[in-house]
Design a protein around this motif. Structure first.
Motif, PDB file in Angstrom:
ATOM      1  N   ARG A  48       0.805  -1.224   0.000  1.00 20.11           N
ATOM      2  CA  ARG A  48       0.000   0.000   0.000  1.00 20.11           C
ATOM      3  C   ARG A  48       0.838   1.274   0.000  1.00 20.11           C
ATOM      4  O   ARG A  48       0.608   2.152  -0.825  1.00 20.11           O
ATOM      5  CB  ARG A  48      -0.955   0.029   1.188  1.00 20.11           C
ATOM      6  N   PHE A  69      -8.857   1.732  -4.724  1.00 21.21           N
ATOM      7  CA  PHE A  69      -8.915   0.481  -3.978  1.00 21.21           C
ATOM      8  C   PHE A  69     -10.364   0.020  -3.856  1.00 21.21           C
ATOM      9  O   PHE A  69     -11.232   0.774  -3.430  1.00 21.21           O
ATOM     10  CB  PHE A  69      -8.295   0.641  -2.590  1.00 21.21           C
ATOM     11  N   GLY A  73      -9.965  -4.195  -0.792  1.00 23.76           N
ATOM     12  CA  GLY A  73      -8.591  -3.724  -0.620  1.00 23.76           C
ATOM     13  C   GLY A  73      -7.709  -3.896  -1.840  1.00 23.76           C
ATOM     14  O   GLY A  73      -6.592  -3.399  -1.878  1.00 23.76           O
TER      15      GLY A  73
END
Length: 146
Positions: A48, A69, A73
């Protein structure tokens, strides 16, 4: 692989804890839980900060990055947004190339002062009129507020 605590995530991702917490506030990362007072993250969270830094360096806002996203996720990148950003970067590169060349000329200009150099005066005029914009510098990992 077991969950990582915040100290391990910050060490391995190269992102300070306050930045990681800020990303959590913005919905960019989500811990899997807590062990005592320490947040725990899935090892996949290490990707991330890299994706966020890449998006920020390309000029995307944190809100734009957050929209890339999916609820699960995983990244869901809009190809048109990438093409639009690439076009914007092309314009910026052209502007910066003109600015670079103008500054090199001005540095070597035989005029008695920079303010007497016609090329330098054109640079100043272009910036004042907004024809040429000077991009703001930012640290890729630093939180920025919209």
């Amino acid at each position: 692989m077991p969950d990582l605590d915040i100290a391990e995530v910050t060490r391995r991702a190269g992102v300070p804890a306050p930045t990681l917490r800020y990303y959590e506030e913005r919905g960019l990362v989500a811990p899997t839980g807590r062990r005592g007072l320490r947040r725990q993250d899935d090892p996949a969270v290490l990707e991330r900060p890299a994706l966020i830094a890449l998006g920020r360096s390309a000029g995307f806002s944190l809100d734009e990055i957050a929209r890339t996203f999916a609820p699960d996720g995983r990244p869901r990148i809009d190809p048109q947004a990438l093409l639009d950003k690439a076009d914007e970067l092309d314009r910026t590169i052209r502007e910066l190339g003109v600015l670079r060349d103008s500054l090199r000329h001005t540095a070597a200009c035989p005029a008695p002062s920079h303010m007497e150099c016609p090329t330098f005066r054109r640079i100043i005029g272009a910036v004042v009129s907004g024809v040429v914009t000077v991009p703001a510098r930012r640290t890729p990992w630093a939180p920025s507020r919209p």
